[in-house]
Design a protein around this motif. Structure first.
Motif, PDB file in Angstrom:
ATOM      1  N   TYR A   1       0.660  -1.157   0.031  1.00 41.18           N
ATOM      2  CA  TYR A   1       0.292  -0.073   0.080  1.00 41.18           C
ATOM      3  C   TYR A   1       0.842   1.421   0.114  1.00 41.18           C
ATOM      4  N   VAL A   2       0.281   2.298  -0.407  1.00 42.82           N
ATOM      5  CA  VAL A   2       1.009   3.426  -0.517  1.00 42.82           C
ATOM      6  C   VAL A   2       0.225   4.832  -0.175  1.00 42.82           C
ATOM      7  N   GLU A   3       0.769   5.555   0.142  1.00 41.06           N
ATOM      8  CA  GLU A   3      -0.124   7.067   0.616  1.00 41.06           C
ATOM      9  C   GLU A   3      -0.332   7.719  -0.879  1.00 41.06           C
ATOM     10  N   ARG A   4      -1.752   7.997  -0.952  1.00 42.30           N
ATOM     11  CA  ARG A   4      -2.270   8.604  -2.144  1.00 42.30           C
ATOM     12  C   ARG A   4      -1.704   9.683  -2.686  1.00 42.30           C
ATOM     13  N   GLU A   5      -1.024  10.452  -1.917  1.00 44.79           N
ATOM     14  CA  GLU A   5      -0.283  11.551  -2.357  1.00 44.79           C
ATOM     15  C   GLU A   5       1.370  11.379  -2.852  1.00 44.79           C
ATOM     16  N   ASN A   6       1.527  10.093  -2.799  1.00 47.23           N
ATOM     17  CA  ASN A   6       3.017   9.833  -2.785  1.00 47.23           C
ATOM     18  C   ASN A   6       3.234   9.284  -4.617  1.00 47.23           C
ATOM     19  N   ASP A   7       2.977  10.422  -5.476  1.00 50.62           N
ATOM     20  CA  ASP A   7       3.086  10.078  -6.858  1.00 50.62           C
ATOM     21  C   ASP A   7       4.559   9.435  -7.190  1.00 50.62           C
ATOM     22  N   SER A   8       5.456  10.025  -6.698  1.00 50.80           N
ATOM     23  CA  SER A   8       7.024   9.273  -6.952  1.00 50.80           C
ATOM     24  C   SER A   8       6.865   7.940  -6.488  1.00 50.80           C
ATOM     25  N   ALA A   9       6.542   7.327  -5.513  1.00 51.36           N
ATOM     26  CA  ALA A   9       6.523   5.783  -5.207  1.00 51.36           C
ATOM     27  C   ALA A   9       5.633   5.106  -6.179  1.00 51.36           C
ATOM     28  N   GLN A  10       4.574   5.395  -6.431  1.00 45.21           N
ATOM     29  CA  GLN A  10       3.411   5.064  -7.245  1.00 45.21           C
ATOM     30  C   GLN A  10       4.103   4.867  -8.566  1.00 45.21           C
ATOM     31  N   SER A  11       4.831   6.032  -9.098  1.00 40.34           N
ATOM     32  CA  SER A  11       5.396   5.776 -10.443  1.00 40.34           C
ATOM     33  C   SER A  11       6.572   4.513 -10.724  1.00 40.34           C
ATOM     34  N   THR A  12       7.188   4.383  -9.330  1.00 45.67           N
ATOM     35  CA  THR A  12       8.396   3.425  -9.208  1.00 45.67           C
ATOM     36  C   THR A  12       7.689   2.131  -9.340  1.00 45.67           C
ATOM     37  N   TYR A  13       6.455   1.896  -8.384  1.00 41.74           N
ATOM     38  CA  TYR A  13       5.905   0.563  -8.448  1.00 41.74           C
ATOM     39  C   TYR A  13       5.091   0.279  -9.761  1.00 41.74           C
ATOM     40  N   GLU A  14       4.638   1.028 -10.533  1.00 40.24           N
ATOM     41  CA  GLU A  14       4.051   0.730 -11.862  1.00 40.24           C
ATOM     42  C   GLU A  14       5.100   0.479 -12.777  1.00 40.24           C
ATOM     43  N   ALA A  15       6.386   1.382 -12.793  1.00 44.45           N
ATOM     44  CA  ALA A  15       7.293   1.003 -13.667  1.00 44.45           C
ATOM     45  C   ALA A  15       7.804  -0.418 -13.364  1.00 44.45           C
ATOM     46  N   LEU A  16       7.820  -0.985 -12.267  1.00 41.42           N
ATOM     47  CA  LEU A  16       8.403  -2.281 -11.901  1.00 41.42           C
ATOM     48  C   LEU A  16       7.170  -3.425 -12.171  1.00 41.42           C
ATOM     49  N   GLY A  17       6.010  -3.064 -12.883  1.00 42.54           N
ATOM     50  CA  GLY A  17       4.951  -3.991 -13.216  1.00 42.54           C
ATOM     51  C   GLY A  17       3.746  -4.200 -12.310  1.00 42.54           C
ATOM     52  N   MET A  18       3.982  -3.440 -11.284  1.00 44.30           N
ATOM     53  CA  MET A  18       2.972  -3.507 -10.283  1.00 44.30           C
ATOM     54  C   MET A  18       1.639  -2.768 -10.729  1.00 44.30           C
ATOM     55  N   ALA A  19       0.204  -3.147 -10.649  1.00 39.12           N
ATOM     56  CA  ALA A  19      -0.885  -2.599 -10.885  1.00 39.12           C
ATOM     57  C   ALA A  19      -1.656  -2.035  -9.679  1.00 39.12           C
ATOM     58  N   ARG A  20      -2.260  -1.027  -9.934  1.00 42.92           N
ATOM     59  CA  ARG A  20      -3.180  -0.355  -9.030  1.00 42.92           C
ATOM     60  C   ARG A  20      -4.497  -1.376  -8.926  1.00 42.92           C
ATOM     61  N   THR A  21      -4.901  -1.736  -7.474  1.00 41.97           N
ATOM     62  CA  THR A  21      -6.028  -2.689  -7.506  1.00 41.97           C
ATOM     63  C   THR A  21      -7.499  -2.015  -7.106  1.00 41.97           C
ATOM     64  N   ALA A  22      -8.357  -2.734  -7.224  1.00 42.65           N
ATOM     65  CA  ALA A  22      -9.810  -1.678  -6.943  1.00 42.65           C
ATOM     66  C   ALA A  22      -9.983  -1.871  -5.463  1.00 42.65           C
ATOM     67  N   TYR A  23      -9.091  -2.278  -4.508  1.00 45.54           N
ATOM     68  CA  TYR A  23      -9.346  -2.046  -3.088  1.00 45.54           C
ATOM     69  C   TYR A  23      -9.014  -0.900  -2.509  1.00 45.54           C
ATOM     70  N   GLN A  24      -9.814  -0.552  -1.582  1.00 43.86           N
ATOM     71  CA  GLN A  24      -9.344   0.674  -0.501  1.00 43.86           C
ATOM     72  C   GLN A  24      -9.155   0.017   0.686  1.00 43.86           C
ATOM     73  N   MET A  25      -8.354   0.945   1.288  1.00 46.73           N
ATOM     74  CA  MET A  25      -7.874   0.089   2.857  1.00 46.73           C
ATOM     75  C   MET A  25      -8.905   0.641   3.945  1.00 46.73           C
ATOM     76  N   TYR A  26      -9.264   0.041   4.961  1.00 44.55           N
ATOM     77  CA  TYR A  26     -10.008   0.603   6.051  1.00 44.55           C
ATOM     78  C   TYR A  26      -9.257  -0.051   7.420  1.00 44.55           C
ATOM     79  N   GLU A  27      -9.163   0.747   8.540  1.00 44.03           N
ATOM     80  CA  GLU A  27      -8.749   0.232   9.584  1.00 44.03           C
ATOM     81  C   GLU A  27      -9.529   0.557  10.816  1.00 44.03           C
ATOM     82  N   ILE A  28      -9.408   0.225  12.015  1.00 46.47           N
ATOM     83  CA  ILE A  28      -9.722   0.476  13.355  1.00 46.47           C
ATOM     84  C   ILE A  28      -8.694  -0.011  14.347  1.00 46.47           C
ATOM     85  N   GLY A  29      -8.451   0.710  15.150  1.00 48.94           N
ATOM     86  CA  GLY A  29      -7.596   0.187  16.199  1.00 48.94           C
ATOM     87  C   GLY A  29      -8.688  -0.493  17.406  1.00 48.94           C
ATOM     88  N   VAL A  30      -7.876  -1.321  17.981  1.00 43.97           N
ATOM     89  CA  VAL A  30      -8.817  -2.260  18.917  1.00 43.97           C
ATOM     90  C   VAL A  30      -7.519  -2.207  20.276  1.00 43.97           C
TER      91      VAL A  30
END
Length: 151
Positions: free
Chosen positions: A122-151
């Protein structure tokens, strides 16, 4: 051939990994982590491979970057995803192939290990540099969004 040697992290890397994670949290989320908790968490993982694995990239005897992998079982695929987490590269070493060397090493290890069905991160939404790196390595964005809650 990479200019970096990649190896599994050991307890000798604990202070470096703590510093990397603290810096990453400050840079990416403007968060100050509790150092004692962070140190205990990293130590626990380094002592128990079931929790995950850290790899470090070295050049000239100095650690240039690191990443952690944890696993998630997928019943849909009857296999495990390796989650790439806690990625950090020293600022002066960025854009020099450190992450790529770590990523390719982990990808190769995952391909060699039976039962691994993929790599995720997972990557921060605003981290365009990291996203470009991951895509250049062949990774693809998924349709999932992440949710969390502390317990």
């Amino acid at each position: 051939m990479s200019a970096f040697s990649i190896r599994r992290a050991t307890l000798n890397d604990l202070d470096t990994l703590v510093a990397f994670n603290a810096a990453m949290a400050q840079e990416t989320e403007d968060k100050t982590l509790n150092e004692e908790t962070l140190q205990s968490g990293i130590r626990a993982l380094l002592r128990d491979e079931q929790k995950g694995r850290y790899w470090v990239a070295e050049q000239g005897g100095h650690v240039a970057g690191a990443l952690m992998c944890t696993t998630e079982w997928s019943d849909w695929r009857n296999g495990a995803f390796w989650w790439i987490q806690s990625v950090y590269v020293r600022p002066e070493m960025r854009r020099q192939g450190v992450f790529t060397a770590l990523y390719e090493h982990v990808r190769s290890k995952a391909q060699d290990e039976s039962g691994v069905c993929g790599l995720r991160l997972y990557v921060e939404r605003e981290n365009d540099s990291a996203q470009s790196t991951y895509e250049a390595l062949g990774m693809a964005r998924t349709a999932y969004q992440m949710y969390e809650i502390g317990v």
